[in-house]
Motif scaffolding. Sequence first.
Motif, mmCIF file in Angstrom:
data_model
loop_
_atom_site.group_PDB
_atom_site.id
_atom_site.type_symbol
_atom_site.label_atom_id
_atom_site.label_comp_id
_atom_site.label_asym_id
_atom_site.label_seq_id
_atom_site.Cartn_x
_atom_site.Cartn_y
_atom_site.Cartn_z
ATOM 1 N N ASP A 90 0.831 -1.197 0.000
ATOM 2 C CA ASP A 90 0.000 0.000 0.000
ATOM 3 C C ASP A 90 0.870 1.253 0.000
ATOM 4 O OD1 ASP A 90 0.988 0.040 2.568
ATOM 5 O OD2 ASP A 90 -0.938 -0.317 3.544
ATOM 6 N N GLY A 91 0.241 2.411 0.165
ATOM 7 C CA GLY A 91 0.979 3.663 0.120
ATOM 8 C C GLY A 91 1.507 3.939 -1.269
ATOM 9 N N TRP A 92 2.520 4.786 -1.351
ATOM 10 C CA TRP A 92 3.053 5.176 -2.662
ATOM 11 C C TRP A 92 3.604 3.979 -3.428
ATOM 12 C CZ3 TRP A 92 8.100 4.098 -3.735
ATOM 13 C CH2 TRP A 92 8.946 3.850 -2.648
ATOM 14 N N ALA A 93 4.157 2.986 -2.713
ATOM 15 C CA ALA A 93 4.727 1.819 -3.392
ATOM 16 C C ALA A 93 3.658 0.951 -4.030
ATOM 17 C CB ALA A 93 5.558 0.998 -2.413
ATOM 18 N N GLY A 94 2.400 1.120 -3.604
ATOM 19 C CA GLY A 94 1.318 0.351 -4.204
ATOM 20 C C GLY A 94 1.146 0.640 -5.683
ATOM 21 N N TYR A 95 1.448 1.862 -6.097
ATOM 22 C CA TYR A 95 1.337 2.199 -7.519
ATOM 23 C C TYR A 95 2.393 1.458 -8.333
ATOM 24 C CZ TYR A 95 -1.752 5.906 -5.924
ATOM 25 O OH TYR A 95 -2.789 6.597 -5.348
ATOM 26 N N VAL A 96 3.576 1.271 -7.746
ATOM 27 C CA VAL A 96 4.626 0.507 -8.418
ATOM 28 C C VAL A 96 4.257 -0.969 -8.455
ATOM 29 C CG1 VAL A 96 7.075 -0.091 -8.376
ATOM 30 C CG2 VAL A 96 6.327 2.198 -7.652
ATOM 31 N N ALA A 97 3.853 -1.511 -7.314
ATOM 32 C CA ALA A 97 3.451 -2.914 -7.268
ATOM 33 C C ALA A 97 2.272 -3.174 -8.187
ATOM 34 C CB ALA A 97 3.107 -3.309 -5.834
ATOM 35 N N GLY A 98 1.364 -2.206 -8.280
ATOM 36 C CA GLY A 98 0.211 -2.363 -9.158
ATOM 37 C C GLY A 98 0.603 -2.504 -10.611
ATOM 38 N N VAL A 99 1.622 -1.771 -11.031
ATOM 39 C CA VAL A 99 2.101 -1.893 -12.411
ATOM 40 C C VAL A 99 2.707 -3.276 -12.634
ATOM 41 C CG1 VAL A 99 3.818 -1.043 -14.062
ATOM 42 C CG2 VAL A 99 2.430 0.583 -12.742
ATOM 43 N N VAL A 100 3.514 -3.729 -11.690
ATOM 44 C CA VAL A 100 4.078 -5.078 -11.803
ATOM 45 C C VAL A 100 2.954 -6.099 -11.901
ATOM 46 C CG1 VAL A 100 5.460 -6.836 -10.622
ATOM 47 C CG2 VAL A 100 6.193 -4.431 -10.591
ATOM 48 N N TRP A 101 1.954 -5.964 -11.022
ATOM 49 C CA TRP A 101 0.819 -6.895 -11.024
ATOM 50 C C TRP A 101 0.074 -6.868 -12.350
ATOM 51 C CZ3 TRP A 101 -4.362 -5.234 -11.310
ATOM 52 C CH2 TRP A 101 -5.309 -6.243 -11.177
ATOM 53 N N ALA A 102 -0.210 -5.680 -12.867
ATOM 54 C CA ALA A 102 -0.979 -5.566 -14.115
ATOM 55 C C ALA A 102 -0.221 -6.189 -15.284
ATOM 56 C CB ALA A 102 -1.308 -4.109 -14.399
ATOM 57 N N LEU A 103 1.084 -5.972 -15.335
ATOM 58 C CA LEU A 103 1.879 -6.569 -16.402
ATOM 59 C C LEU A 103 1.927 -8.085 -16.277
ATOM 60 C CD1 LEU A 103 4.837 -4.022 -16.503
ATOM 61 C CD2 LEU A 103 3.314 -4.545 -18.425
ATOM 62 N N ARG A 104 2.117 -8.579 -15.054
ATOM 63 C CA ARG A 104 2.168 -10.027 -14.857
ATOM 64 C C ARG A 104 0.819 -10.671 -15.161
ATOM 65 N NH1 ARG A 104 6.122 -12.497 -11.789
ATOM 66 N NH2 ARG A 104 4.604 -13.718 -10.588
ATOM 67 N N ALA A 105 -0.261 -10.002 -14.758
ATOM 68 C CA ALA A 105 -1.598 -10.537 -15.028
ATOM 69 C C ALA A 105 -1.875 -10.628 -16.522
ATOM 70 C CB ALA A 105 -2.654 -9.670 -14.350
ATOM 71 N N LYS A 106 -1.200 -9.792 -17.296
ATOM 72 C CA LYS A 106 -1.355 -9.805 -18.746
ATOM 73 C C LYS A 106 -0.436 -10.828 -19.405
ATOM 74 C CE LYS A 106 -3.440 -7.643 -22.233
ATOM 75 N NZ LYS A 106 -4.906 -7.616 -22.410
ATOM 76 N N GLY A 107 0.355 -11.528 -18.594
ATOM 77 C CA GLY A 107 1.209 -12.584 -19.118
ATOM 78 C C GLY A 107 2.634 -12.171 -19.424
ATOM 79 N N HIS A 108 3.021 -10.955 -19.016
ATOM 80 C CA HIS A 108 4.373 -10.503 -19.300
ATOM 81 C C HIS A 108 5.349 -10.985 -18.230
ATOM 82 C CE1 HIS A 108 3.118 -7.948 -22.607
ATOM 83 N NE2 HIS A 108 2.157 -7.464 -21.854
ATOM 84 N N ASP A 109 6.542 -11.351 -18.659
ATOM 85 C CA ASP A 109 7.606 -11.787 -17.753
ATOM 86 C C ASP A 109 8.334 -10.542 -17.259
ATOM 87 O OD1 ASP A 109 9.469 -13.204 -16.332
ATOM 88 O OD2 ASP A 109 10.620 -13.846 -18.095
ATOM 89 N N VAL A 110 7.807 -9.950 -16.201
ATOM 90 C CA VAL A 110 8.312 -8.664 -15.728
ATOM 91 C C VAL A 110 9.656 -8.868 -15.035
ATOM 92 C CG1 VAL A 110 7.790 -6.636 -14.323
ATOM 93 C CG2 VAL A 110 5.929 -7.931 -15.383
ATOM 94 N N PRO A 111 10.665 -8.121 -15.430
ATOM 95 C CA PRO A 111 11.963 -8.292 -14.781
ATOM 96 C C PRO A 111 11.961 -7.745 -13.369
ATOM 97 C CG PRO A 111 12.016 -6.380 -16.230
ATOM 98 C CD PRO A 111 10.679 -7.056 -16.455
#
Length: 383
Positions: A90-111
């Motif tokens: 949560d907090g400001w880092a949630g926006y970063v984690a959310g991007v990682v989550w959205a990319l992974r949910a779309k099937g991308h191998d996020v580095p």
Amino acid sequence: MSDVTARAAAGFSSAFGAEPAGLWAAPGRVNLIGEHTDYNDGFVLPFALPHRIVVAAASLPTPRWRVWSEQSDETIEFDAAQADEPGKIDGWAGYVAGVVWALRAKGHDVPGASLAVASDVPAGAGLSSSAALESAVLTALADLGDLAVPVEERPALAQRAENDYVGMPCGIMDQSASIRAEAGHALFLDCRTLAIEQIPFDVASFGLAVLVVDTRAPHRHAGGEYASRRRACEEAAALLGVPALRDVADLDAALAALPDDVMRRRVRHVVTENQRVLETVALLRAGEVREIGPLLTASHASMRDDFEITVPEVDLAVSTALAAGAYGARMTGGGFGGCVLALVDADSIEPVAAAVAAAYAGAGFTAPVWFAARPSAGAGRIE
């Protein structure tokens, strides 16, 4: 190297003891006109600001993410399991984690990555610092991982991070402006089809400027007020039997069919605001820039009276700017605080700003901050 870029690079070195592989940036935005129309499948006309969030980043060998922010001077770490659970970070880092989550949910191998974040986008001013953060992080991760994410698909991914991971029910306008805007243009976006058109908006060539006044009124819409407006619009669309309020063709008939005055006002704002966006685009295409002023002012009146999302600070800034000679003025952003924009002659930007500051002093409000907005480019790698 700009000051904010240098701060991001220095922050990376200090936090992680190494040099970043690169630096990426995404801008905040000002919405010229079209407020609360985006989640109603309507039309918006934002442009990107020169104010940016910069992310210095480098890959890690395992799927974990370390993020340092200059604002809090703290480093947050999370792994794939935590990233895959919406709301876990949560907090400001949630926006970063959310991007990682959205990319992974779309099937991308996020580095995995180390990221350092610095910003000169004023937070809480309605200039969409959250979308800028999402867009900068998404752009950095896509480049670091050589991910096949077409630019036209990126705004929806960033929006999903904010909607479904952070829990803020925003539309797609902010992320679209931060990622797809072009310098010297406003971004005309159809929020249903996601079709875009770059509309020339080089105000300086017409002897004009866009004054942006940060009213310093706290910008709070992540809670109940923004969500309640969205619910009212969705409920009204359902009662009217249309997919979204964008589809209301006969406003008078729609208003007569609704059960209460609050819902009528909400609908009237959205329907008339969509029309104002279309009229503004037509004027800008014709090079009639000064003539958009009355549409900006009418938009503010609609937000104040029908959508009820303004506060005394923004109303005073608008009325004062108009009295000081602005061609038009309106609040920009989700409401309940934030910024006001005014279309003014280039040589009167400082007198208009001074008039607003004097009015604030007389009212006992916190002194505002102002700047001239220059339509700028969207997200990308800068070094």
